[in-house]
Structures are given as C-alpha cells and as structure tokens.
Design an enzyme around this catalytic site. Structure first.
Site, mmCIF file in Angstrom:
data_model
loop_
_atom_site.group_PDB
_atom_site.id
_atom_site.type_symbol
_atom_site.label_atom_id
_atom_site.label_comp_id
_atom_site.label_asym_id
_atom_site.label_seq_id
_atom_site.Cartn_x
_atom_site.Cartn_y
_atom_site.Cartn_z
ATOM 1 N N LYS A 124 -45.773 0.502 76.265
ATOM 2 C CA LYS A 124 -45.118 1.454 75.353
ATOM 3 C C LYS A 124 -44.481 0.599 74.262
ATOM 4 O O LYS A 124 -43.268 0.626 74.037
ATOM 5 C CB LYS A 124 -44.092 2.267 76.163
ATOM 6 C CG LYS A 124 -43.513 3.450 75.453
ATOM 7 C CD LYS A 124 -44.483 4.593 75.272
ATOM 8 C CE LYS A 124 -43.849 5.683 74.431
ATOM 9 N NZ LYS A 124 -44.826 6.685 73.949
ATOM 10 N N TYR A 160 -37.815 -0.869 88.660
ATOM 11 C CA TYR A 160 -37.464 -0.647 90.069
ATOM 12 C C TYR A 160 -36.617 -1.777 90.648
ATOM 13 O O TYR A 160 -36.037 -1.635 91.720
ATOM 14 C CB TYR A 160 -38.735 -0.477 90.921
ATOM 15 C CG TYR A 160 -39.595 0.713 90.532
ATOM 16 C CD1 TYR A 160 -39.137 1.670 89.637
ATOM 17 C CD2 TYR A 160 -40.865 0.869 91.063
ATOM 18 C CE1 TYR A 160 -39.927 2.742 89.271
ATOM 19 C CE2 TYR A 160 -41.662 1.947 90.704
ATOM 20 C CZ TYR A 160 -41.190 2.876 89.797
ATOM 21 O OH TYR A 160 -41.976 3.945 89.446
ATOM 22 N N ASP A 211 -48.858 6.748 77.274
ATOM 23 C CA ASP A 211 -49.072 8.209 77.199
ATOM 24 C C ASP A 211 -50.536 8.499 76.870
ATOM 25 O O ASP A 211 -51.152 9.414 77.436
ATOM 26 C CB ASP A 211 -48.120 8.873 76.190
ATOM 27 C CG ASP A 211 -47.870 8.025 74.940
ATOM 28 O OD1 ASP A 211 -48.320 6.861 74.908
ATOM 29 O OD2 ASP A 211 -47.236 8.523 73.994
ATOM 30 N N ASP A 252 -51.647 6.428 90.841
ATOM 31 C CA ASP A 252 -51.790 7.699 91.565
ATOM 32 C C ASP A 252 -52.698 8.658 90.794
ATOM 33 O O ASP A 252 -53.503 9.370 91.380
ATOM 34 C CB ASP A 252 -50.426 8.355 91.799
ATOM 35 C CG ASP A 252 -49.815 7.905 93.122
ATOM 36 O OD1 ASP A 252 -50.351 6.950 93.714
ATOM 37 O OD2 ASP A 252 -48.812 8.499 93.559
ATOM 38 N N ASP A 307 -47.296 2.479 88.798
ATOM 39 C CA ASP A 307 -47.028 3.391 89.915
ATOM 40 C C ASP A 307 -47.629 4.763 89.593
ATOM 41 O O ASP A 307 -48.354 5.365 90.394
ATOM 42 C CB ASP A 307 -45.494 3.485 90.067
ATOM 43 C CG ASP A 307 -45.072 4.259 91.298
ATOM 44 O OD1 ASP A 307 -45.954 4.621 92.110
ATOM 45 O OD2 ASP A 307 -43.862 4.517 91.457
#
Ligand code: NAD
Length: 361
Positions: A196, A147, A228, A256, A252
């Site tokens: 990852k 970001y 994942d 959630d 992020d």
C-alpha cells in the site's frame, strides 16, 4: 544414497491419519528417486499436552532444529469440548504452534493455490476466470509487521484510543524478498510485490528493498500492485499471478482469499521457511476433530505439503513433481474423498487415497 532427517509431528484430530498417508507417499518417492528418509516423531499441541503437560517442549524444538525439515499434521481440538481449552491460553495447543514457529525462526509462509481441471466445478469464480485456471503462491512475511508491533489502548480526552504499529526493517524485508525470487526461479519466474505504497511508509520501504533485490534476478519479472487492487484481481483473473510477495497482515487476508477461490480446503498445502533451506510443512486446514478417526479426511493437502518439503527443503524437485503429478492423476482417474466428492466420481477413504497416490508416484 541421499539421506535426510525429517521430524514428524502427527498432530491432533485427523493429523495422525493424514500424516501417515503423506509419509507413505514420501517413502515411495524415496525408493523411486534414490533417497532415504530418517523419520523421528516429535510432539506438539494437544498430543504434547497429553504426554508432557505442555504444548511444546525444548526436546521438540531441539530435534526439529537438527533435522532437514518438519512434516506436520494440524494441531488443536474442539474448543468447546476438549480439556486442552480449559488451560490458560499460553498452555493451549495453538501456543505450541506459535512457539515452534518462533523458535525455528520461520519468517516466510508459503501458501500455494491452484485449480485442478477436475475440481473446477467447486471454484466460485466466473466461468471465464475458472476456465483459464491458475497456479499462484502467496508468500507472506510471518514474524513482523502489525501483528508484532507495539500496541496500546489509552483513555485520551475522556475516550478510549487504541494504537497498533506496523514496523519493518530493511533486513526483515530483504531476507524474504530473496526467498521470493529464489522460489520464483523454481516456478514461472515472476514476482508481484503487494503493498500500500501510496499511503504507508512501511510499504514504500518494501518497494525500495524489493526493487534492489530484483536487480540481482534479471531473469525474474518483477512488478508491484496495491493490495486493494490485488484483492480484486485475485477474483477477476488469478492466472496473472505467480509468486505474490507481501507483508504479514496483507498476506493473512490474501492467502485466505486465494484458498477460497480454489473451492477445496482439503487440497491446500503450506510451508513456513527460515533463512536456510529448513522448513515446516503442514496442510492449510485445521485438525478437523469432527471427522477424526473415521478414515474420511482428505490427505491430499498433507501429501502436497510433503511435495513442497521435497522441493524447498531437500531440492528433490523431480520427486516433488512426481508427487504433484500423482495427485493430479488420482483426481483425473476420478477418485475423491467425501469433501470433494461429486456425482459420477468414486468415493474413497483416507488410507485408500494415500495408496492411490503412492501407486502413481
Ligand atoms: P478445520 O479446518 O479443522 O475444519 C473446518 C471444516 O473443514 C470441518 O468441517 C472439517 O471437517 C473440514 N475439513 C478440514 N480439513 C479437512 C480434510 N483434510 N478433509 C476433509 N474435511 C476437512 O477448522 P476448525 O474446525 O475451525 O478448527 C479445528 C481445530 O484445528 C481447532 O483446534 C483449530 O485451532 C485448529 N487449527 C489448526 C491449524 C494448524 O494446525 N495450523 C490451522 C487451523 C485450525
């Protein structure tokens, strides 16, 4: 008597109502556990635009910096109807939030997610997973990664090509890894690094640096998991996690997901910390302008954010435990605000919910 300076951002929408209840609970805890809070109101977001014409002032930043911690209600209004959203993006309420996070160097975002026995019926997980319960904390890096990397969109060979970059330095990783291990020691002594690393160089650096930090914490169990797989494990068996440490974008998404499995957004606190003990504490939900001023908002996420403030910024762990336990007791005694109400429980308003928690601290 121990004295602490706390800056208070009441915020917009339901902010002033829920912050008022959290302050009530904090002051009750102070009386019981022998500390005094010096509270200073500061302004951010819509309230700051109304008062000063800008969403964040230098004075707000300076006062916040001088305090031990900041307690905040959510900021922002209804984007369709509020005049704040006719301003250019850099002058809107949310710009104030990004600005204060940056000015205070808040790089570690903590989002706990746990399941109360009493609210199990709202949990969307399979019964066997919900029955086990869970109590985890997603620790997300907040100021680096994808970001904040260089990005561009160019025309190449007659078509648009877009590029984003994901960069982390050793020092950015080390400072949050240290926080994660320190915080695990206040919980169940377990850190799972989520990355990852089978694909990304940046993830391999996260593993290297975090593994080095882990060596200094032999009492904390450390492992890693691919992102994942973590997304799946969160819905299969979230009870396996304690502190989940991860970079900005993975955090992020996973934070959630973790809030969703609790089934109750009005219950979820959050904290953003810098390198010292200083932090900004706020509920995970927004300012809910649709229910503002009606005395129906659930103040528990803000009260639980205040408990995090006690634990992580003031080291008042006993008081933090008492506040969290008081919330549990209120639910056990059958009191609910409208958003978590089910048949057979007693519906109460914002103010009464605050009183009920304060009585039980
Ligand atoms: P929201 O979280 O404010 O509301 C979503 C829904 O949940 C609404 O129906 C609301 O009534 C309900 N709700 C939220 N909190 C509740 C509570 N404590 N008790 C009972 N019900 C509750 O999200 P939104 O409507 O998308 O956003 C409203 C405003 O909040 C926007 O301006 C948005 O930018 C802002 N926002 C701020 C923050 C923050 O300050 N960190 C975070 C998210 C959204």
């Amino acid at each position: 008597m121990r004295e602490y300076d706390i800056s208070v951002i009441k915020g917009d929408g339901i902010g002033p109502e829920i912050v008022r209840e959290a302050v009530k609970v904090l002051e009750t805890a102070g009386k019981k556990f022998g500390f005094h809070l010096d509270l200073t109101d500061i302004y951010l977001g819509g309230a700051s635009i109304d008062k000063f014409g800008v969403p964040l002032t230098e004075e707000t930043v300076e006062t916040a910096k001088k305090s031990d911690a900041v307690l905040m209600g959510s900021i922002g209004g209804d984007a369709k109807t509020s005049p704040w959203y006719r301003l250019e993006p850099s002058k809107r309420p949310e710009a104030g939030l990004l600005g204060i996070r940056k000015a205070l160097g808040l790089f570690a975002n903590l989002r706990p997610a746990w399941l109360y026995d009493e609210l199990k019926s709202a949990c969307p997980l399979k019964e066997e997973a919900a029955d086990k319960g869970f109590d985890l904390l997603i620790m997300r890096e907040l100021t680096g990664g994808l970001y904040f990397g260089k990005r561009q969109t160019l025309v190449q060979d007659g078509q648009l090509v877009a590029t984003d970059t994901l960069t982390y330095s050793e020092s950015e990783i080390r400072r949050i890894a240290v926080k994660a291990f320190d915080i695990a020691r206040k919980r169940r002594n377990k850190v799972t690094l989520v990355d990852k690393a089978n694909v990304l160089d940046s993830s391999r650096l996260w593993r290297k640096v975090t593994s080095e930090v882990a060596e200094g914490y032999p009492d904390v169990t450390y492992s890693w998991m691919l992102v994942d797989n973590c997304a799946m494990q969160l819905v299969r068996d979230p009870s396996q996690f304690d502190v989940v440490l991860t970079e900005n974008m993975f955090g992020d998404i996973l934070s959630d997901e973790a809030s969703m499995i609790t089934g109750s957004i009005g219950m979820l606190p959050s904290a953003s910390l810098n390198e010292t003990k200083f932090g900004l504490y706020e509920p995970s939900h927004g300012s809910a302008p649709d229910i503002a001023g009606k005395d129906i908002a659930n103040p528990l996420a803000t009260i639980l954010s205040a408990a995090m403030l006690l634990r992580y910024s003031l080291d008042e762990d006993e008081a933090a435990d008492a506040v969290e336990e008081a919330v549990r007791k209120v639910l056990k005694d059958g009191y609910r605000t409208g958003d978590i109400y089910t048949e057979g429980t007693t519906k109460v308003g914002t103010r009464q919910m605050g009183d009920l928690v304060a009585e039980r601290v």
